[in-house]
Each structure stands twice: as C-alpha cells, then as structure tokens.
Design a protein around this motif. Structure first.
Motif, PDB file in Angstrom:
ATOM      1  N   TYR A  23       0.826  -1.209   0.000  1.00  0.00           N
ATOM      2  CA  TYR A  23       0.000   0.000   0.000  1.00  0.00           C
ATOM      3  C   TYR A  23       0.862   1.261   0.000  1.00  0.00           C
ATOM      4  O   TYR A  23       0.384   2.337   0.362  1.00  0.00           O
ATOM      5  N   SER A  24       2.124   1.127  -0.428  1.00  0.00           N
ATOM      6  CA  SER A  24       3.014   2.283  -0.560  1.00  0.00           C
ATOM      7  C   SER A  24       3.625   2.263  -1.954  1.00  0.00           C
ATOM      8  O   SER A  24       4.480   1.428  -2.258  1.00  0.00           O
ATOM      9  N   SER A  54       1.662   4.026   3.206  1.00  0.00           N
ATOM     10  CA  SER A  54       1.243   3.424   4.471  1.00  0.00           C
ATOM     11  C   SER A  54       1.802   4.208   5.654  1.00  0.00           C
ATOM     12  O   SER A  54       3.025   4.371   5.774  1.00  0.00           O
ATOM     13  N   TYR A  60      -3.365   4.213   5.701  1.00  0.00           N
ATOM     14  CA  TYR A  60      -2.569   4.775   4.616  1.00  0.00           C
ATOM     15  C   TYR A  60      -3.250   6.035   4.078  1.00  0.00           C
ATOM     16  O   TYR A  60      -4.451   6.245   4.271  1.00  0.00           O
TER      17      TYR A  60
END
Length: 246
Positions: A23-24, A54, A60
């Motif tokens: 999620y980054s 995140s 996030y």
C-alpha cells in the motif's frame, strides 16, 4: 523454548508483510476512454497519476489525478479528476495475501466542452441538428444544474466552449489478493458525490484489475466502469513500490 515463543510473533509478521499487497507506491497510467451515453460513439485518451503511502500497518493516505479528452463529431469534452484522502486495510488471511480496504476522500472535478461548427449548408437545404447543443459524452456534468450550461450551437466557422467544476467527497471499498508472490488481482467500488452551486451529481465506479511485480517495479492493468456517465476506461501503467508486494 521461551526465546522461540518471543520471536514467533515477529517471524509471523515478517511473513505477512513479505506476501501482502503493498500500500506504498507511486504510479502513472495511460487511459483509454469510451462513452456509451445515449448511444454515443465518443472516445479518447489521457493519463493518470496516483500514490499510496502506508502510515501504519493498517492506515494509509491516498491521492490521484487523471485527465482525458473525449471526442464525438465536433464536440470535445475534457475531464480532469482529483482525489486526496485516507484509508484502512484489513488482512483476511494469516499469510496476508488477501486483504480488504476502505477509504474516504476529498474529490475535485473540472470538465470543459468545446463545440466547433462546420460550414453552413446552402440556404435551400434544410439544416440538420448537428448535435452541438446539449449533447455530448459528459452531459451529466453540465446538465445537473451546474454553474455553466453546455455551449450553445456555434455559428458556421466558429466555436463555442463552456466549463464547470466542483468538489465533493468519495468513498471506496475493495479487495486485493496475491495469487502468487508477484501476481495480484483486485477489485473495488468507488462512490463519488460532487457539488456545484448547491447541485449534486453522484457517480459509482466499478474497477477490476491486476498487476505483476518486477523487483521494486510493477506493471498494472485495470478496467473501470462509470455508472452514471456510462464511461468505460482501460488503464495501463506502472508503479514504483516502496516495499514488497503490489
């Protein structure tokens, strides 16, 4: 034995992070668009940028910008969309391969229309409706009571233009699954509510996608269906990952 029990949670967490969707990332996409509104044959293309970062294992921040142009005859609609928000992800499997996510965001849109007229037919011939007034692939943005109306039919050899913008909020939910260590499939639903001078336009977007990772990079493909605008989009792009996964 006690030392092993102390280390076990850390080892399990490391396994989850290694296999879970990432999620980054920051990415860019080429967009192919087609509108079927009122049997429209409008199509076009554009590009998009998006990022996720995140903050913790659960939360996030997210953001994105996209622009595209659609043409139908002598009518051209340019649509820009922006988003900034935050989300939460929840793993559904111990190995972290499957997770669901949800988020809320601030939304912005800007749509402009340009209608160009062709030369007028001879006076003795009846003039047909050339579709320049109030008809186009993105009429909902104009027809919902916005600050501007669609451009009126221009005179021969001239052109007319109009634009409208607004802000609103968005909600999203979806699921991501790592089929293999490098292959992800995902699906999501996004709801958008835009406001312009006290009038509201709602939009729902269904998205199905996949991605394949090469080290710190990934190629991604998605198919988006816009409910109210009856807009279909294929997105092809790449991402730079700040960690393992997609």
């Amino acid at each position: 034995m006690s030392r092993f029990l102390v280390l076990l949670p850390a080892l399990w967490a490391g396994t989850v992070l290694a296999q879970a969707p990432n999620y980054s990332y920051i990415g860019g996409e080429y967009i192919l668009s087609e509108s079927s509104k009122r049997n429209s044959n409008a199509d076009g293309d554009g590009f998009g940028l998006d990022f996720n970062y995140s903050i913790t294992d659960l939360f996030y921040v997210l953001g994105g910008y996209s622009t595209r142009s659609l043409e139908e005859g002598s009518v051209t609609d340019d649509l820009d969309l922006g988003s900034l928000g935050a989300g939460v992800r929840i793993p559904l499997a111990q190995d972290g391969r499957l997770s669901v996510f949800g988020g809320v965001s601030f939304e912005y849109f800007d749509v402009s229309r340009t209608a160009s007229a062709v030369a007028a037919p001879p006076a003795e011939e009846p003039q047909e409706d050339d579709g320049l007034t109030g008809i186009g692939p993105l009429d909902d943005f104009f027809g919902g009571g916005g600050s501007e109306e669609p451009p009126a039919e221009p005179t021969a050899g001239a052109s007319a233009s109009a634009s409208v913008d607004g802000t609103g909020f968005g909600l999203q939910t979806g699921v991501r699954y790592m089929v293999m260590d490098a292959l992800e499939v995902n699906g999501s639903y996004r709801y958008r509510s835009y406001s312009t001078d006290g009038n509201y336009e709602d939009e729902g977007i269904i998205s199905l996608g996949a991605g394949y990772q090469f080290g710190e990079f990934a190629v991604v493909l998605s198919y988006d269906i816009y409910d109210e605008s009856e807009l279909d989009e294929i997105r092809i792009g790449g991402r730079y990952l700040f960690g393992s996964g997609m």
